[in-house]
Design a protein around this motif. Structure first.
Motif, PDB file in Angstrom:
ATOM      1  N   ASP A 176      21.617 -41.572  -5.397  1.00 12.59           N
ATOM      2  CA  ASP A 176      21.717 -42.481  -4.258  1.00 12.59           C
ATOM      3  C   ASP A 176      20.655 -42.170  -3.207  1.00 12.59           C
ATOM      4  O   ASP A 176      20.166 -43.087  -2.518  1.00 12.59           O
ATOM      5  CB  ASP A 176      23.123 -42.387  -3.638  1.00 12.59           C
ATOM      6  N   ASN A 177      20.293 -40.881  -3.078  1.00 10.13           N
ATOM      7  CA  ASN A 177      19.268 -40.474  -2.097  1.00 10.13           C
ATOM      8  C   ASN A 177      18.167 -39.696  -2.824  1.00 10.13           C
ATOM      9  O   ASN A 177      18.121 -38.453  -2.780  1.00 10.13           O
ATOM     10  CB  ASN A 177      19.881 -39.619  -0.986  1.00 10.13           C
ATOM     11  N   PRO A 178      17.306 -40.373  -3.544  1.00 13.94           N
ATOM     12  CA  PRO A 178      16.279 -39.659  -4.300  1.00 13.94           C
ATOM     13  C   PRO A 178      15.285 -38.951  -3.378  1.00 13.94           C
ATOM     14  O   PRO A 178      14.876 -39.501  -2.347  1.00 13.94           O
ATOM     15  CB  PRO A 178      15.604 -40.766  -5.102  1.00 13.94           C
ATOM     16  N   GLY A 179      14.948 -37.723  -3.748  1.00  7.68           N
ATOM     17  CA  GLY A 179      13.995 -36.941  -2.965  1.00  7.68           C
ATOM     18  C   GLY A 179      14.589 -36.192  -1.806  1.00  7.68           C
ATOM     19  O   GLY A 179      13.863 -35.461  -1.107  1.00  7.68           O
ATOM     20  N   ARG A 180      15.844 -36.300  -1.600  1.00  4.48           N
ATOM     21  CA  ARG A 180      16.457 -35.599  -0.468  1.00  4.48           C
ATOM     22  C   ARG A 180      16.707 -34.144  -0.870  1.00  4.48           C
ATOM     23  O   ARG A 180      17.285 -33.870  -1.911  1.00  4.48           O
ATOM     24  CB  ARG A 180      17.764 -36.278  -0.088  1.00  4.48           C
ATOM     25  N   VAL A 181      16.278 -33.251  -0.013  1.00  7.11           N
ATOM     26  CA  VAL A 181      16.451 -31.811  -0.256  1.00  7.11           C
ATOM     27  C   VAL A 181      17.698 -31.351   0.463  1.00  7.11           C
ATOM     28  O   VAL A 181      17.795 -31.451   1.705  1.00  7.11           O
ATOM     29  CB  VAL A 181      15.220 -31.011   0.218  1.00  7.11           C
ATOM     30  N   LEU A 182      18.627 -30.839  -0.323  1.00  7.29           N
ATOM     31  CA  LEU A 182      19.858 -30.329   0.284  1.00  7.29           C
ATOM     32  C   LEU A 182      19.626 -28.958   0.913  1.00  7.29           C
ATOM     33  O   LEU A 182      20.011 -28.717   2.051  1.00  7.29           O
ATOM     34  CB  LEU A 182      20.957 -30.261  -0.770  1.00  7.29           C
ATOM     35  N   PHE A 183      18.961 -28.061   0.169  1.00  2.00           N
ATOM     36  CA  PHE A 183      18.658 -26.718   0.673  1.00  2.00           C
ATOM     37  C   PHE A 183      17.604 -26.111  -0.250  1.00  2.00           C
ATOM     38  O   PHE A 183      17.251 -26.698  -1.294  1.00  2.00           O
ATOM     39  CB  PHE A 183      19.928 -25.848   0.732  1.00  2.00           C
ATOM     40  N   ARG A 184      17.150 -24.972   0.145  1.00  2.00           N
ATOM     41  CA  ARG A 184      16.152 -24.272  -0.672  1.00  2.00           C
ATOM     42  C   ARG A 184      16.733 -22.949  -1.172  1.00  2.00           C
ATOM     43  O   ARG A 184      17.231 -22.164  -0.384  1.00  2.00           O
ATOM     44  CB  ARG A 184      14.865 -24.017   0.126  1.00  2.00           C
ATOM     45  N   LYS A 185      16.625 -22.749  -2.450  1.00  2.00           N
ATOM     46  CA  LYS A 185      17.198 -21.568  -3.093  1.00  2.00           C
ATOM     47  C   LYS A 185      16.101 -20.532  -3.346  1.00  2.00           C
ATOM     48  O   LYS A 185      15.078 -20.853  -3.969  1.00  2.00           O
ATOM     49  CB  LYS A 185      17.859 -21.956  -4.413  1.00  2.00           C
ATOM     50  N   PRO A 186      16.273 -19.270  -2.877  1.00  2.00           N
ATOM     51  CA  PRO A 186      15.243 -18.242  -3.153  1.00  2.00           C
ATOM     52  C   PRO A 186      15.252 -17.839  -4.625  1.00  2.00           C
ATOM     53  O   PRO A 186      16.300 -17.534  -5.190  1.00  2.00           O
ATOM     54  CB  PRO A 186      15.642 -17.086  -2.235  1.00  2.00           C
ATOM     55  N   ILE A 187      14.075 -17.837  -5.205  1.00  2.00           N
ATOM     56  CA  ILE A 187      13.894 -17.449  -6.612  1.00  2.00           C
ATOM     57  C   ILE A 187      12.964 -16.241  -6.662  1.00  2.00           C
ATOM     58  O   ILE A 187      11.888 -16.241  -6.035  1.00  2.00           O
ATOM     59  CB  ILE A 187      13.315 -18.602  -7.436  1.00  2.00           C
ATOM     60  N   ARG A 188      13.367 -15.211  -7.390  1.00  2.00           N
ATOM     61  CA  ARG A 188      12.529 -14.000  -7.527  1.00  2.00           C
ATOM     62  C   ARG A 188      11.372 -14.292  -8.473  1.00  2.00           C
ATOM     63  O   ARG A 188      11.554 -14.827  -9.575  1.00  2.00           O
ATOM     64  CB  ARG A 188      13.355 -12.836  -8.052  1.00  2.00           C
ATOM     65  N   THR A 189      10.179 -13.939  -8.052  1.00  2.00           N
ATOM     66  CA  THR A 189       8.977 -14.190  -8.868  1.00  2.00           C
ATOM     67  C   THR A 189       8.802 -13.184  -9.996  1.00  2.00           C
ATOM     68  O   THR A 189       8.227 -13.500 -11.037  1.00  2.00           O
ATOM     69  CB  THR A 189       7.728 -14.170  -7.985  1.00  2.00           C
ATOM     70  N   GLY A 190       9.255 -11.956  -9.799  1.00  2.00           N
ATOM     71  CA  GLY A 190       9.051 -10.926 -10.826  1.00  2.00           C
ATOM     72  C   GLY A 190       7.650 -10.339 -10.836  1.00  2.00           C
ATOM     73  O   GLY A 190       7.269  -9.655 -11.798  1.00  2.00           O
ATOM     74  N   GLN A 191       6.877 -10.601  -9.794  1.00  2.00           N
ATOM     75  CA  GLN A 191       5.544 -10.016  -9.720  1.00  2.00           C
ATOM     76  C   GLN A 191       5.640  -8.503  -9.479  1.00  2.00           C
ATOM     77  O   GLN A 191       6.459  -8.044  -8.694  1.00  2.00           O
ATOM     78  CB  GLN A 191       4.741 -10.666  -8.592  1.00  2.00           C
ATOM     79  N   LYS A 192       4.782  -7.767 -10.148  1.00  2.00           N
ATOM     80  CA  LYS A 192       4.753  -6.313  -9.988  1.00  2.00           C
ATOM     81  C   LYS A 192       3.375  -5.791 -10.391  1.00  2.00           C
ATOM     82  O   LYS A 192       2.622  -6.466 -11.113  1.00  2.00           O
ATOM     83  CB  LYS A 192       5.835  -5.648 -10.820  1.00  2.00           C
ATOM     84  N   THR A 193       3.097  -4.638  -9.907  1.00  2.00           N
ATOM     85  CA  THR A 193       1.828  -3.979 -10.235  1.00  2.00           C
ATOM     86  C   THR A 193       1.983  -3.213 -11.537  1.00  2.00           C
ATOM     87  O   THR A 193       2.889  -2.391 -11.684  1.00  2.00           O
ATOM     88  CB  THR A 193       1.401  -3.027  -9.112  1.00  2.00           C
ATOM     89  N   ASN A 194       1.098  -3.482 -12.495  1.00  2.00           N
ATOM     90  CA  ASN A 194       1.129  -2.819 -13.803  1.00  2.00           C
ATOM     91  C   ASN A 194       0.077  -1.715 -13.838  1.00  2.00           C
ATOM     92  O   ASN A 194      -1.090  -1.934 -13.507  1.00  2.00           O
ATOM     93  CB  ASN A 194       0.853  -3.829 -14.917  1.00  2.00           C
ATOM     94  N   PHE A 195       0.503  -0.550 -14.233  1.00  2.00           N
ATOM     95  CA  PHE A 195      -0.387   0.615 -14.311  1.00  2.00           C
ATOM     96  C   PHE A 195      -0.113   1.336 -15.626  1.00  2.00           C
ATOM     97  O   PHE A 195       1.039   1.592 -15.976  1.00  2.00           O
ATOM     98  CB  PHE A 195      -0.143   1.561 -13.136  1.00  2.00           C
ATOM     99  N   SER A 196      -1.180   1.628 -16.347  1.00  2.00           N
ATOM    100  CA  SER A 196      -1.036   2.292 -17.650  1.00  2.00           C
ATOM    101  C   SER A 196      -2.136   3.327 -17.825  1.00  2.00           C
ATOM    102  O   SER A 196      -3.253   3.160 -17.328  1.00  2.00           O
ATOM    103  CB  SER A 196      -1.095   1.278 -18.797  1.00  2.00           C
ATOM    104  N   ILE A 197      -1.799   4.392 -18.503  1.00  2.00           N
ATOM    105  CA  ILE A 197      -2.738   5.474 -18.833  1.00  2.00           C
ATOM    106  C   ILE A 197      -2.715   5.662 -20.342  1.00  2.00           C
ATOM    107  O   ILE A 197      -1.643   5.833 -20.941  1.00  2.00           O
ATOM    108  CB  ILE A 197      -2.370   6.789 -18.118  1.00  2.00           C
ATOM    109  N   ASN A 198      -3.888   5.638 -20.940  1.00  2.00           N
ATOM    110  CA  ASN A 198      -4.028   5.791 -22.389  1.00  2.00           C
ATOM    111  C   ASN A 198      -4.970   6.959 -22.673  1.00  2.00           C
ATOM    112  O   ASN A 198      -6.015   7.089 -22.045  1.00  2.00           O
ATOM    113  CB  ASN A 198      -4.579   4.512 -23.025  1.00  2.00           C
TER     114      ASN A 198
END
Length: 243
Positions: A107-129
Motif C-alpha cells: 500500500d505504501n511502496p518505498g516507505r522505510v519503517l526503520f533501519r536494521k544494523p547489519i554486521r559487515t564481518g570486515q576484519k584484518t587478515n594477517f598470515s605468516i608462512n
C-alpha cells in the motif's frame, strides 16, 4: 631421436570434437585470493680449481624462507544500516461484495519503517608462512668428473713433491752455512732467538782426516849398573881426586 619426435607430433595433432551451443545459466562470484610462491633458481655448482684443473661435484642448496601477508578493507565499517520497507498490503482491490482486499502490491511502496544494523564481518587478515626449499645439483657426466678428480690428485702430488724439494734445498743450505760458520768459530749466542737455526747442526771430523791430537810420553826411573870394566876407571878417578 626421430621416433621420439614422430611420437610427439602424433600426440600434438589437432583433435575434432562436437561443440554444443546450448545456453546455460552462469553464476558469477567475486572474491580475493593471495598467491604466494617461492622460486628456486638453478645455479652453477661449486667448483674446485687446483693448479688449473677445475672439478665440479654434487651440491645441496637449502634455502629457508619466511613471508607474511596483511589484508584489510578501507573504509572499515563494522556495521551498516539496512532499510526495512513497509510491505503492508491491505487495500488495492475489491471482492465481489465490494469490500477492500489486498491486490498483491504494498500500500505504501518505498516507505522505510526503520533501519536494521547489519554486521559487515570486515576484519584484518594477517598470515605468516615459513618453510625450507632444497635443491640438489648433480653433474651428469660422471666419467669426466672422475677423470678431473684423478688429475687433481696428480696435481696435488706434484705440488707436494715440489714442496719437499724446496724443503730439502733449504735444509741443505742451512746445514752448509752453519757448518762453515762453525769451522770459522762463529755462532749465535745461546740466548739469541736465532740460535735455534743451527741448534741441530753438529760439526764432526770427516772420514780419512786425522784430527788435531796430543800424546803423553811416559817417564821411567833408570838404575843402570856399572859394568866391571868401568869400575877401575871410577876408582882411578877417585884416587886422583884425593891426591
Amino acid at each position: 631421436m626421430k621416433r621420439v619426435l614422430a611420437a610427439l607430433l602424433l600426440f600434438a595433432g589437432p583433435v575434432n570434437a562436437q561443440v554444443s551451443s546450448t545456453a546455460a545459466p552462469v553464476a558469477n562470484s567475486s572474491g580475493s585470493v593471495t598467491n604466494q610462491a617461492v622460486q628456486v633458481v638453478p645455479s652453477k655448482t661449486f667448483a674446485s680449481v687446483i693448479n688449473g684443473v677445475q672439478c665440479q661435484g654434487a651440491t645441496l642448496h637449502i634455502n629457508p624462507f619466511l613471508s607474511s601477508t596483511t589484508g584489510w578493507s578501507d573504509p572499515y565499517e563494522r556495521y551498516y544500516n539496512e532499510p526495512v520497507y513497509d510491505t503492508l498490503d491491505v487495500t488495492g482491490a475489491f471482492d465481489p461484495e465490494g469490500n477492500p482486499v489486498p491486490d498483491g502490491r504494498p500500500d505504501n511502496p518505498g516507505r522505510v519503517l526503520f533501519r536494521k544494523p547489519i554486521r559487515t564481518g570486515q576484519k584484518t587478515n594477517f598470515s605468516i608462512n615459513g618453510g625450507i626449499t632444497a635443491q640438489i645439483s648433480i653433474p651428469l657426466d660422471r666419467s669426466h668428473i672422475r677423470t678431473c678428480r684423478a688429475a687433481a690428485e696428480r696435481q696435488v702430488a706434484l705440488m707436494d713433491a715440489a714442496l719437499a724439494d724446496k724443503r730439502l734445498n733449504y735444509e741443505l743450505a742451512r746445514l752448509k752455512t752453519c757448518s762453515d760458520l762453525m769451522k770459522e768459530g762463529v755462532m749465535f749466542h745461546p740466548k739469541s732467538p736465532y740460535s735455534k737455526i743451527c741448534s741441530d747442526v753438529i760439526l764432526v771430523n770427516p772420514p780419512g782426516v786425522l784430527p788435531p791430537h796430543t800424546h803423553s810420553i811416559p817417564t821411567f826411573s833408570k838404575t843402570a849398573e856399572t859394568s866391571d870394566a868401568a869400575k877401575p876407571t871410577q876408582q882411578q878417578l877417585s884416587s886422583q881426586a884425593s891426591l
